[in-house]
Scaffold this motif. Sequence first.
Motif, PDB file in Angstrom:
ATOM      1  N   CYS A 224      22.210   2.444  17.681  1.00 25.01           N
ATOM      2  CA  CYS A 224      23.190   3.530  17.754  1.00 25.01           C
ATOM      3  C   CYS A 224      22.710   4.638  18.690  1.00 25.01           C
ATOM      4  O   CYS A 224      23.515   5.249  19.408  1.00 25.01           O
ATOM      5  CB  CYS A 224      23.472   4.091  16.362  1.00 25.01           C
ATOM      6  N   GLY A 225      21.410   4.900  18.698  1.00 24.48           N
ATOM      7  CA  GLY A 225      20.869   5.894  19.619  1.00 24.48           C
ATOM      8  C   GLY A 225      21.069   5.480  21.064  1.00 24.48           C
ATOM      9  O   GLY A 225      21.447   6.293  21.915  1.00 24.48           O
ATOM     10  N   LEU A 226      20.800   4.195  21.358  1.00 25.50           N
ATOM     11  CA  LEU A 226      20.998   3.702  22.724  1.00 25.50           C
ATOM     12  C   LEU A 226      22.470   3.780  23.117  1.00 25.50           C
ATOM     13  O   LEU A 226      22.809   4.257  24.212  1.00 25.50           O
ATOM     14  CB  LEU A 226      20.502   2.261  22.837  1.00 25.50           C
ATOM     15  N   LEU A 227      23.358   3.314  22.241  1.00 25.40           N
ATOM     16  CA  LEU A 227      24.792   3.344  22.546  1.00 25.40           C
ATOM     17  C   LEU A 227      25.290   4.773  22.720  1.00 25.40           C
ATOM     18  O   LEU A 227      26.129   5.058  23.587  1.00 25.40           O
ATOM     19  CB  LEU A 227      25.574   2.633  21.446  1.00 25.40           C
ATOM     20  N   ALA A 228      24.743   5.693  21.927  1.00 23.29           N
ATOM     21  CA  ALA A 228      25.101   7.105  22.076  1.00 23.29           C
ATOM     22  C   ALA A 228      24.656   7.634  23.432  1.00 23.29           C
ATOM     23  O   ALA A 228      25.337   8.461  24.046  1.00 23.29           O
ATOM     24  CB  ALA A 228      24.481   7.928  20.954  1.00 23.29           C
ATOM     25  N   GLY A 229      23.507   7.148  23.901  1.00 21.34           N
ATOM     26  CA  GLY A 229      23.032   7.541  25.225  1.00 21.34           C
ATOM     27  C   GLY A 229      24.001   7.118  26.320  1.00 21.34           C
ATOM     28  O   GLY A 229      24.212   7.839  27.297  1.00 21.34           O
ATOM     29  N   TYR A 230      24.608   5.948  26.147  1.00 22.17           N
ATOM     30  CA  TYR A 230      25.585   5.480  27.130  1.00 22.17           C
ATOM     31  C   TYR A 230      26.904   6.240  27.006  1.00 22.17           C
ATOM     32  O   TYR A 230      27.519   6.608  28.010  1.00 22.17           O
ATOM     33  CB  TYR A 230      25.818   3.971  26.967  1.00 22.17           C
ATOM     34  N   ILE A 529      29.811   6.597  48.629  1.00 23.14           N
ATOM     35  CA  ILE A 529      30.040   6.188  50.020  1.00 23.14           C
ATOM     36  C   ILE A 529      29.496   4.783  50.274  1.00 23.14           C
ATOM     37  O   ILE A 529      30.165   3.938  50.877  1.00 23.14           O
ATOM     38  CB  ILE A 529      29.392   7.204  50.987  1.00 23.14           C
ATOM     39  N   THR A 530      28.263   4.555  49.831  1.00 19.81           N
ATOM     40  CA  THR A 530      27.614   3.255  50.006  1.00 19.81           C
ATOM     41  C   THR A 530      27.458   2.590  48.646  1.00 19.81           C
ATOM     42  O   THR A 530      26.775   3.141  47.775  1.00 19.81           O
ATOM     43  CB  THR A 530      26.232   3.418  50.661  1.00 19.81           C
ATOM     44  N   PRO A 531      28.045   1.432  48.423  1.00 20.93           N
ATOM     45  CA  PRO A 531      27.903   0.775  47.120  1.00 20.93           C
ATOM     46  C   PRO A 531      26.559   0.062  46.982  1.00 20.93           C
ATOM     47  O   PRO A 531      26.052  -0.511  47.957  1.00 20.93           O
ATOM     48  CB  PRO A 531      29.054  -0.227  47.101  1.00 20.93           C
ATOM     49  N   ALA A 532      25.983   0.119  45.807  1.00 21.53           N
ATOM     50  CA  ALA A 532      24.762  -0.644  45.533  1.00 21.53           C
ATOM     51  C   ALA A 532      25.099  -2.132  45.501  1.00 21.53           C
ATOM     52  O   ALA A 532      26.177  -2.533  45.068  1.00 21.53           O
ATOM     53  CB  ALA A 532      24.167  -0.215  44.193  1.00 21.53           C
ATOM     54  N   LYS A 533      24.170  -2.957  45.963  1.00 22.02           N
ATOM     55  CA  LYS A 533      24.401  -4.402  45.942  1.00 22.02           C
ATOM     56  C   LYS A 533      24.617  -4.895  44.507  1.00 22.02           C
ATOM     57  O   LYS A 533      25.406  -5.821  44.288  1.00 22.02           O
ATOM     58  CB  LYS A 533      23.207  -5.131  46.572  1.00 22.02           C
ATOM     59  N   SER A 534      23.939  -4.277  43.548  1.00 26.32           N
ATOM     60  CA  SER A 534      24.123  -4.693  42.150  1.00 26.32           C
ATOM     61  C   SER A 534      25.549  -4.444  41.681  1.00 26.32           C
ATOM     62  O   SER A 534      26.092  -5.199  40.866  1.00 26.32           O
ATOM     63  CB  SER A 534      23.132  -3.941  41.251  1.00 26.32           C
ATOM     64  N   VAL A 535      26.184  -3.386  42.201  1.00 26.80           N
ATOM     65  CA  VAL A 535      27.576  -3.091  41.851  1.00 26.80           C
ATOM     66  C   VAL A 535      28.510  -4.070  42.559  1.00 26.80           C
ATOM     67  O   VAL A 535      29.449  -4.610  41.956  1.00 26.80           O
ATOM     68  CB  VAL A 535      27.924  -1.635  42.217  1.00 26.80           C
ATOM     69  N   VAL A 536      28.262  -4.311  43.838  1.00 29.23           N
ATOM     70  CA  VAL A 536      29.075  -5.268  44.598  1.00 29.23           C
ATOM     71  C   VAL A 536      29.044  -6.640  43.931  1.00 29.23           C
ATOM     72  O   VAL A 536      30.065  -7.339  43.844  1.00 29.23           O
ATOM     73  CB  VAL A 536      28.555  -5.368  46.049  1.00 29.23           C
ATOM     74  N   ASN A 537      27.870  -7.029  43.421  1.00 28.37           N
ATOM     75  CA  ASN A 537      27.699  -8.350  42.806  1.00 28.37           C
ATOM     76  C   ASN A 537      28.129  -8.396  41.342  1.00 28.37           C
ATOM     77  O   ASN A 537      28.075  -9.463  40.720  1.00 28.37           O
ATOM     78  CB  ASN A 537      26.239  -8.799  42.921  1.00 28.37           C
ATOM     79  N   GLY A 538      28.534  -7.256  40.783  1.00 25.50           N
ATOM     80  CA  GLY A 538      28.937  -7.234  39.380  1.00 25.50           C
ATOM     81  C   GLY A 538      27.799  -7.553  38.433  1.00 25.50           C
ATOM     82  O   GLY A 538      27.990  -8.216  37.403  1.00 25.50           O
ATOM     83  N   GLN A 539      26.607  -7.094  38.751  1.00 26.32           N
ATOM     84  CA  GLN A 539      25.411  -7.385  37.952  1.00 26.32           C
ATOM     85  C   GLN A 539      25.318  -6.371  36.810  1.00 26.32           C
ATOM     86  O   GLN A 539      24.684  -5.328  36.929  1.00 26.32           O
ATOM     87  CB  GLN A 539      24.164  -7.308  38.840  1.00 26.32           C
ATOM     88  N   ASP A 540      25.953  -6.684  35.680  1.00 23.19           N
ATOM     89  CA  ASP A 540      26.063  -5.746  34.556  1.00 23.19           C
ATOM     90  C   ASP A 540      25.109  -6.122  33.418  1.00 23.19           C
ATOM     91  O   ASP A 540      25.535  -6.440  32.304  1.00 23.19           O
ATOM     92  CB  ASP A 540      27.508  -5.719  34.028  1.00 23.19           C
ATOM     93  N   ASP A 541      23.816  -6.102  33.682  1.00 19.39           N
ATOM     94  CA  ASP A 541      22.829  -6.496  32.672  1.00 19.39           C
ATOM     95  C   ASP A 541      22.661  -5.400  31.626  1.00 19.39           C
ATOM     96  O   ASP A 541      22.490  -4.222  31.957  1.00 19.39           O
ATOM     97  CB  ASP A 541      21.475  -6.777  33.342  1.00 19.39           C
ATOM     98  N   PHE A 542      22.637  -5.808  30.357  1.00 22.80           N
ATOM     99  CA  PHE A 542      22.506  -4.846  29.257  1.00 22.80           C
ATOM    100  C   PHE A 542      21.823  -5.555  28.089  1.00 22.80           C
ATOM    101  O   PHE A 542      22.397  -6.424  27.451  1.00 22.80           O
ATOM    102  CB  PHE A 542      23.887  -4.337  28.828  1.00 22.80           C
ATOM    103  N   ILE A 543      20.542  -5.208  27.855  1.00 15.30           N
ATOM    104  CA  ILE A 543      19.790  -5.794  26.738  1.00 15.30           C
ATOM    105  C   ILE A 543      19.084  -4.671  25.975  1.00 15.30           C
ATOM    106  O   ILE A 543      18.118  -4.097  26.474  1.00 15.30           O
ATOM    107  CB  ILE A 543      18.750  -6.830  27.206  1.00 15.30           C
ATOM    108  N   PRO A 544      19.550  -4.330  24.777  1.00 18.64           N
ATOM    109  CA  PRO A 544      18.844  -3.330  23.959  1.00 18.64           C
ATOM    110  C   PRO A 544      17.494  -3.875  23.510  1.00 18.64           C
ATOM    111  O   PRO A 544      17.347  -5.073  23.237  1.00 18.64           O
ATOM    112  CB  PRO A 544      19.782  -3.129  22.760  1.00 18.64           C
TER     113      PRO A 544
END
Length: 551
Positions: A224-230, A529-544
């Motif tokens: 819950c603390g991590l999710l609250a941080g997001y 202005i400049t997109p990060a490659k991780s955003v362009v690639n849809g790299q949505d990693d999330f591991i608590p």
Amino acid sequence: MKRKVLKVHPQDNVIVALTDLKKNETVEENGQIYTLQEDIPAKHKFTETALETGDAIRMYGVLVGRAKQPLAAGMRISVGNVQHAASDFKLAEQRKTDWHTPDVSAWQQRTFQGFHRADGSVGTGNYWLVIPLVFCENRNVDVLREALVEELGYGRPKKYAAFARQLAEQYRKGADAGSILETVYTEKENGAMNARLFENVDGVKFLTHEGGCGGIRQDAQTLCGLLAGYITHANVAGATVLSLGCQNAQAAMLQEEIKKRSPNFSKPLFILDQQQIGTEQELISTAVKQTFTGLMEANKVTRQPAPLSKLVIGLECGGSDGFSGISANPAIGYTSDLLVALGGSVILSEFPELCGVEQEMSDRCVKDTDALRFIDLMRTYQRRAEEAGSGFDMNPSPGNIKDGLITDAIKSAGAAKKGGTSPVVDVLDYPNKVTQPGLNLLCTPGNDVESTTAEVGAGASIVLFTTGLGTPTGNPVAPVLKVSSSTKLYNKMPDIIDINTGTIIDGEESIQQAGERILDYVIQVASGITPAKSVVNGQDDFIPWKRGVSL
């Protein structure tokens, strides 16, 4: 002429090969001539002088190992002849917080275009979150994903769908395995994507996970603390939360953690309890309607100028190699110093990768209490790893070792360079949030995704991620900029690497010049202005992180 070797620190007794070296080859460094006893691959190290069994091996000016057998001068050090060793550490009588503040006059009036929040923070993006409080709701979150992403214009081109259809058609016509394997992939159009409905909202992100129930109650509180941080993150406009109802991670627990981080929290937040609502149809339709109204509100926020002091940068490394500690890591370390001098915040994490430099990091803490907290967190982490039959000495991965990082202390001494030279203003335990401008230490594992997830949960609005081997890690709400340690890697994996610091190894620029170039790039990304490659690639990693032993 490009230099072939490098002695990183005057007190070192090993030399780094900057290129492949051959047996019997002679090389020069600072007026000293060395004759090699064997081939030394680039990124690996060789002994400066002869060593006896048990003799200390020093790099970056610190103890990083001990010889397991006699070694002649000019021999390659490896896991076969060197074992991990690190110096002990304790609370020093005096703090060492003096540092050479870089000249930031050229940056003082610079701004980035960010999303201003009611609490005074400024985001580099504007996202809506859909979060399950427990893994039981992951399927419903996926249903929401199917309902929202394509229709709202956040879908991604299905790059390989046409290729799969091509192979299927060949199979139907009787193609054998050999023909299939010889087929060359060519990128083709897959139809027009829907236009983005909410032009000021960068995306709807879905943070599925495997926690929220089972385990121990502290796991639920930490989650819950991590999710609250997001939810309270500067890059987040609001959130839809799905709760089953009976799990350990209760909605009230989440709201308590939100209040800790943002006492005057005012973002749109919708919490739906499936066991109270009843049918899936009622749950999902209500979630879609509420999320839609939240997106309407989020779309009212636009990018506005903000000082660089509003940036919060996470410092991370993954897939490190023998060049990481002499190019990419010190380069973003200088970027870190620039940002601190400008009043911004940076986060250095990965505590297993601070093994061997504990004394330096604790000495840099402004307050004795923070130095003690850091020492306690490091010792507790090491003890728990040992109780599980492991230890920090087992941290280097096979890829690290293959590319020259043969002990955890060598890896750690290079990894610590990401934190630059500024004083440590705060020491945070996971999953706490950054509140102080300056260099913050955050207790996380060395695991790339767990640590990056934690840094963003602590407030990082952009992450600088160095890599020597190539790592595609990203994050759902914060751009993760990949910084290569070598030009070879930058040219080999241009689809995931954003910035090259192999220019330092190549002798084309200094660490300071690379650090300044990186800050310029950060401003471009922070401004959209400049997109990060991780955003362009849809790299949505999330591991608590569940606070178990993870190196």
